[in-house]
Design an enzyme around this catalytic site. Structure first.
Site, PDB file in Angstrom:
ATOM      1  N   GLU A   1      -5.291 -47.149  20.523  1.00 37.50           N
ATOM      2  CA  GLU A   1      -4.352 -45.917  20.456  1.00 37.50           C
ATOM      3  C   GLU A   1      -3.624 -45.830  21.619  1.00 37.50           C
ATOM      4  OE1 GLU A   1      -6.254 -41.997  18.453  1.00 37.50           O
ATOM      5  OE2 GLU A   1      -7.571 -42.709  19.835  1.00 37.50           O
TER       6      GLU A   1
ATOM      7  N   ARG B   1      -0.101 -31.759  19.226  1.00 37.19           N
ATOM      8  CA  ARG B   1      -0.640 -32.228  17.982  1.00 37.19           C
ATOM      9  C   ARG B   1       0.175 -33.802  17.595  1.00 37.19           C
ATOM     10  NH1 ARG B   1      -2.229 -28.150  14.351  1.00 37.19           N
ATOM     11  NH2 ARG B   1      -1.226 -29.065  12.381  1.00 37.19           N
TER      12      ARG B   1
ATOM     13  N   HIS C   1     -19.068 -65.232  12.244  1.00 33.32           N
ATOM     14  CA  HIS C   1     -18.586 -65.424  10.765  1.00 33.32           C
ATOM     15  C   HIS C   1     -17.057 -65.294  10.570  1.00 33.32           C
ATOM     16  CE1 HIS C   1     -22.868 -65.598   9.495  1.00 33.32           C
ATOM     17  NE2 HIS C   1     -23.193 -64.469  10.260  1.00 33.32           N
TER      18      HIS C   1
ATOM     19  N   LYS D   1      -2.314 -35.251  16.850  1.00 29.22           N
ATOM     20  CA  LYS D   1      -3.770 -34.853  17.142  1.00 29.22           C
ATOM     21  C   LYS D   1      -4.394 -34.577  15.773  1.00 29.22           C
ATOM     22  CE  LYS D   1      -7.140 -33.728  19.616  1.00 29.22           C
ATOM     23  NZ  LYS D   1      -7.964 -34.736  20.297  1.00 29.22           N
TER      24      LYS D   1
ATOM     25  N   LYS E   1      -9.896 -46.425  20.696  1.00 31.88           N
ATOM     26  CA  LYS E   1      -9.245 -45.709  21.851  1.00 31.88           C
ATOM     27  C   LYS E   1      -8.073 -46.701  22.749  1.00 31.88           C
ATOM     28  CE  LYS E   1     -10.380 -42.736  21.547  1.00 31.88           C
ATOM     29  NZ  LYS E   1     -10.997 -41.490  20.677  1.00 31.88           N
TER      30      LYS E   1
ATOM     31  N   ASN F   1       5.216 -27.435   6.443  1.00 29.00           N
ATOM     32  CA  ASN F   1       4.201 -28.602   6.690  1.00 29.00           C
ATOM     33  C   ASN F   1       3.718 -29.052   5.495  1.00 29.00           C
ATOM     34  OD1 ASN F   1       4.583 -28.089   9.313  1.00 29.00           O
ATOM     35  ND2 ASN F   1       2.517 -27.093   9.784  1.00 29.00           N
ATOM     36  N   GLY F   2       3.187 -30.243   5.443  1.00 25.70           N
ATOM     37  CA  GLY F   2       2.723 -30.764   3.964  1.00 25.70           C
ATOM     38  C   GLY F   2       3.401 -31.539   3.277  1.00 25.70           C
TER      39      GLY F   2
ATOM     40  N   CYS G   1       2.879 -32.102  12.032  1.00 28.11           N
ATOM     41  CA  CYS G   1       3.874 -30.948  12.008  1.00 28.11           C
ATOM     42  C   CYS G   1       3.393 -29.734  12.393  1.00 28.11           C
ATOM     43  CB  CYS G   1       4.479 -30.944  10.762  1.00 28.11           C
ATOM     44  SG  CYS G   1       5.373 -32.346  10.105  1.00 28.11           S
TER      45      CYS G   1
ATOM     46  N   TRP H   1       6.763 -34.072  12.468  1.00 26.13           N
ATOM     47  CA  TRP H   1       5.992 -35.535  12.464  1.00 26.13           C
ATOM     48  C   TRP H   1       6.384 -36.366  10.998  1.00 26.13           C
ATOM     49  CZ3 TRP H   1       2.115 -38.662   9.765  1.00 26.13           C
ATOM     50  CH2 TRP H   1       1.547 -39.740  10.473  1.00 26.13           C
TER      51      TRP H   1
ATOM     52  N   GLU I   1     -15.300 -47.316  18.542  1.00 24.16           N
ATOM     53  CA  GLU I   1     -14.828 -46.250  19.449  1.00 24.16           C
ATOM     54  C   GLU I   1     -14.254 -46.827  20.422  1.00 24.16           C
ATOM     55  OE1 GLU I   1     -13.992 -43.235  18.629  1.00 24.16           O
ATOM     56  OE2 GLU I   1     -13.500 -42.239  20.369  1.00 24.16           O
TER      57      GLU I   1
HETATM   58  O1  M6R Z   1      -9.648 -33.788  13.732  1.00 24.19           O
HETATM   59  P1  M6R Z   1     -10.480 -34.996  13.422  1.00 24.19           P
HETATM   60  O2  M6R Z   1     -11.634 -35.228  14.115  1.00 24.19           O
HETATM   61  O3  M6R Z   1     -10.730 -34.718  12.035  1.00 24.19           O
HETATM   62  O4  M6R Z   1      -9.501 -36.252  13.558  1.00 24.19           O
HETATM   63  C1  M6R Z   1      -9.750 -37.596  12.832  1.00 24.19           C
HETATM   64  C2  M6R Z   1      -9.032 -38.369  13.631  1.00 24.19           C
HETATM   65  O5  M6R Z   1      -7.505 -38.310  13.045  1.00 24.19           O
HETATM   66  C3  M6R Z   1      -9.034 -38.645  15.012  1.00 24.19           C
HETATM   67  O6  M6R Z   1     -10.285 -38.705  15.637  1.00 24.19           O
HETATM   68  C4  M6R Z   1      -8.179 -39.693  15.511  1.00 24.19           C
HETATM   69  O7  M6R Z   1      -8.762 -41.074  14.953  1.00 24.19           O
HETATM   70  C5  M6R Z   1      -8.029 -39.602  16.856  1.00 24.19           C
HETATM   71  N1  M6R Z   1      -6.859 -40.015  17.473  1.00 24.19           N
HETATM   72  C6  M6R Z   1      -9.011 -40.533  17.797  1.00 24.19           C
HETATM   73  O8  M6R Z   1      -8.931 -40.628  19.019  1.00 24.19           O
END
Ligand code: M6R
Length: 607
Positions: free
Chosen positions: A487, A27, A503, A602, A484, A98-99, A2, A72, A480
């Site tokens: 995502e 975001r 395992h 984001k 990626k 927000n929140g 949000c 969001w 990672e």
């Molecule tokens: O802003 P932050 O680094 O704290 O965010 C943490 C995660 O939400 C962030 O890394 C998320 O996993 C990304 N979309 C990864 O690409």
């Protein structure tokens, strides 16, 4: 997640609000809306993008103050009714929030029992009605908001627009809200990034602050009526929005920005003469560093993967126990906090609610925390009050890339620094620093010739599931890479330590299953080759990321992608880049929205 934007001044508010919303788009959100005050409050909202909201707006909306929101969904589905702003029954005020309000259900029932007709399924709408009740009973706007907030629990960044008052009331508690001071006009946003075109003079509201914002005044007090100590901060210029330039998407742009971003991160910090790193934001003496009983690193998602690399490097170089923690679990596991231990909170946005709550937990128990943060002046950075900015510059793609490499770089520098106070010599330190200095150029070199990424994409694009394997420092790189690809291309991915694969996950392998293996030329390589053989024996296709010139391993792969050779400790800074390119290109082939993947935000500002 949000986002809030607000404006009060002498110009037409609607275009300014829409531009603010556009700057909040990165975001992640699912619906959007604005409310503008002329003589009455006019509200427009709808599911979809800001551009879709624009389609339903009249050509001209008169009015010099207003509020806007990107939502969001948390409470209630993605519908026009649930989008913000929410208004009270008589359309005398509008709110954006927000929140999450923890006691919303009880409050909704109470309002309904008083005959209030709730239009949405959201928690936020109760705020509009409760404030309205206060106004109707003769309270001032500020008092009505104050009394309302005294009766809700949870988190809020809140901005309220009134029909009968020439002001905005803002409040913050656990969800960021920032007031930007202009010249004869003022702005409100949940994200400093959205304020940069208008002003650099900003007030980050502290938890429990309430602000009354008029055209020419910003008055901040505490929710309990006391005076607030919140002062003005000057926002750094670098937080302006960057445009795409020659690139089609922010993700690929940011992948290519990594060499330059890394140069910024290490600039002035690599200390060759002492074989160490200079990190002036760390407020800790060498003696305290040497005597720390352990190091804990905390983060989410990509930041968590960086923490895992940092923990391994710290343990290896400094011979001190170093543990990485999932931020969302941290507080709820009631951790024992040693006040002499060194804690690091790692976050790109500096706004991640889970990481913030871990920071609060540590501080509550008497510990200290240093931030490893990208966004200057963000909530976590301010809460920690000490730490290191990673200087990646604005990261706009939801999938984090250049922030990852800079987080890793900052943590590796910290590992060298603490290592020098505890275990290794200046000479070893100098070798590392020398090698570190070369990495930005090696990144450039790799990005100029990134190898058979398209072949890898060919093996991945139709996969039911992709296994990512690595050992040691390459294990978090595998995680990672998996994060990626998942995502941005929505392909289920698993990351496993290569030795653990037999395992369990080996059961997934069948003819043609793609397996991405991260295997630089380090002490783990031979064992990783053995794991590759186990995969190949079950028909798997191996996509290998290895160091150039390492034929022993590259000949084992179906697709082999070489990164320039470097010191073992620094390999994550290079091996991760092919995984980013693979994710980006696979997402493109599958027609996914790479910069705005579905359901993701984001900056994840709720727990
Ligand atoms: O802003 P932050 O680094 O704290 O965010 C943490 C995660 O939400 C962030 O890394 C998320 O996993 C990304 N979309 C990864 O690409």
């Amino acid at each position: 997640m949000c986002g809030i934007f607000g404006f009060i001044g002498n110009r037409n508010a609607a275009p300014i609000l829409l531009e603010g919303l556009r700057r909040l788009e990165y975001r992640g959100y699912d619906s959007t809306g604005i409310a503008v005050h002329n003589s009455t409050i006019q509200t427009y909202k709808r599911v979809g993008k800001v551009s879709e909201l624009q389609e339903i707006l009249p050509d001209v909306i008169e009015g010099h103050k207003g509020i806007a929101h990107t939502r969001w969904a948390t409470h209630g589905g993605v519908t026009n009714e649930n989008a913000h702003p929410h208004i009270d029954t008589n359309n005398r005020l509008a709110i954006v929030h927000n929140g999450i309000l923890d006691n919303a259900r009880g409050l909704r029932e109470k309002l309904q029992s008083k005959g209030v007709n709730l239009i949405s399924e959201t928690d936020s709408e109760v705020l509009a009605h409760m404030i309205s009740i206060g106004i109707n009973s003769g309270q001032s706007p500020e008092d009505a908001v104050r009394h309302t907030l005294n009766r809700v629990t949870g988190t809020w960044g809140l901005c309220v627009l009134f029909e009968d008052h020439d002001l905005l009331i803002c409040a913050s508690n656990g969800s960021p809200l920032i007031i930007g001071q202009g010249d004869g006009e003022n702005f409100v946003s949940s994200d400093p990034h959205a304020l940069t075109p208008h002003t650099q003079n900003i007030f980050f509201l502290e938890d429990g602050d309430i602000a009354t914002v008029t055209i020419d005044k910003i008055q901040i007090s505490r929710q309990d009526g006391r005076t607030s100590s919140t002062g003005m901060t000057i926002l750094e210029k670098e937080w302006g929005e960057s445009d795409l330039g020659e690139f089609p998407h922010y993700m690929i742009k940011e992948i290519h920005e990594q060499p330059e971003a890394l140069r910024r991160c290490i600039s002035g910090r690599l200390d060759y003469p002492n074989g160490s790193a200079k990190m002036s934001g760390l407020r800790v003496s060498p003696v305290d560093l040497r005597n720390a009983p352990h190091v804990r690193l905390i983060g989410c998602g990509t930041a968590l993967n960086a923490c895992k690399i940092g923990a391994l490097a710290i343990e290896e170089l400094a011979r001190i126990t170093a543990l990485s923690h999932v931020a969302s679990e941290f507080r709820y596991n009631d951790p024992v906090i040693n006040t002499k231990a060194f804690h690091l909170a790692v976050s790109q946005s500096g706004e991640t609610a889970d990481t913030l709550s871990a920071v609060k937990e540590i501080k509550l128990k008497g510990g200290t925390v240093h931030g490893i943060i990208n966004v200057v002046g963000s909530t976590i950075a301010r809460k920690c009050g000490q730490g290191v900015y990673i200087h990646s510059g604005p990261e706009q793609a939801v999938a984090s890339t250049k922030a990852f490499t800079n987080m890793v770089a900052a943590l590796l520098m910290f590992a060298i620094k603490i290592g020098r106070t505890r275990s290794f010599t200046t000479e070893r330190g100098r070798v590392l620093i020398d090698e570190f200095n070369k990495i930005p150029n090696l990144m450039d070199e790799y990005l100029q010739n990134s190898g058979p990424i398209d072949e890898a994409v060919g093996l991945l694009k139709d996969a039911k599931c992709v296994l990512f394997l690595g050992r040691g420092l390459s294990m978090p790189v595998a995680s990672e890479g998996a994060l990626k690809l998942m995502e941005v291309a929505y392909i289920p991915c698993l990351s496993y330590p290569a030795g653990e694969m037999k395992h369990g996950p080996i059961a997934l392998l069948e003819e043609g299953s793609p397996v991405v293996v991260i295997a630089p030329n380090d002490k783990h390589k031979q064992k990783t080759i053995a794991s590759m053989h186990e995969c190949k024996a079950r028909g798997a296709k191996i996509i290998l990321i290895h160091e150039e010139g390492d034929d022993e391993i590259s000949l084992e792969a179906d697709v082999s992608i070489a990164i320039p050779s470097c010191d073992n400790l620094l390999t994550p800074l290079l091996t991760v880049i092919p995984t980013q390119l693979i994710a980006y290109k696979t997402a493109l082939v599958l027609g996914c929205d790479v910069d705005r993947p579905r359901n993701l935000a984001k900056s994840v500002t709720v727990e």
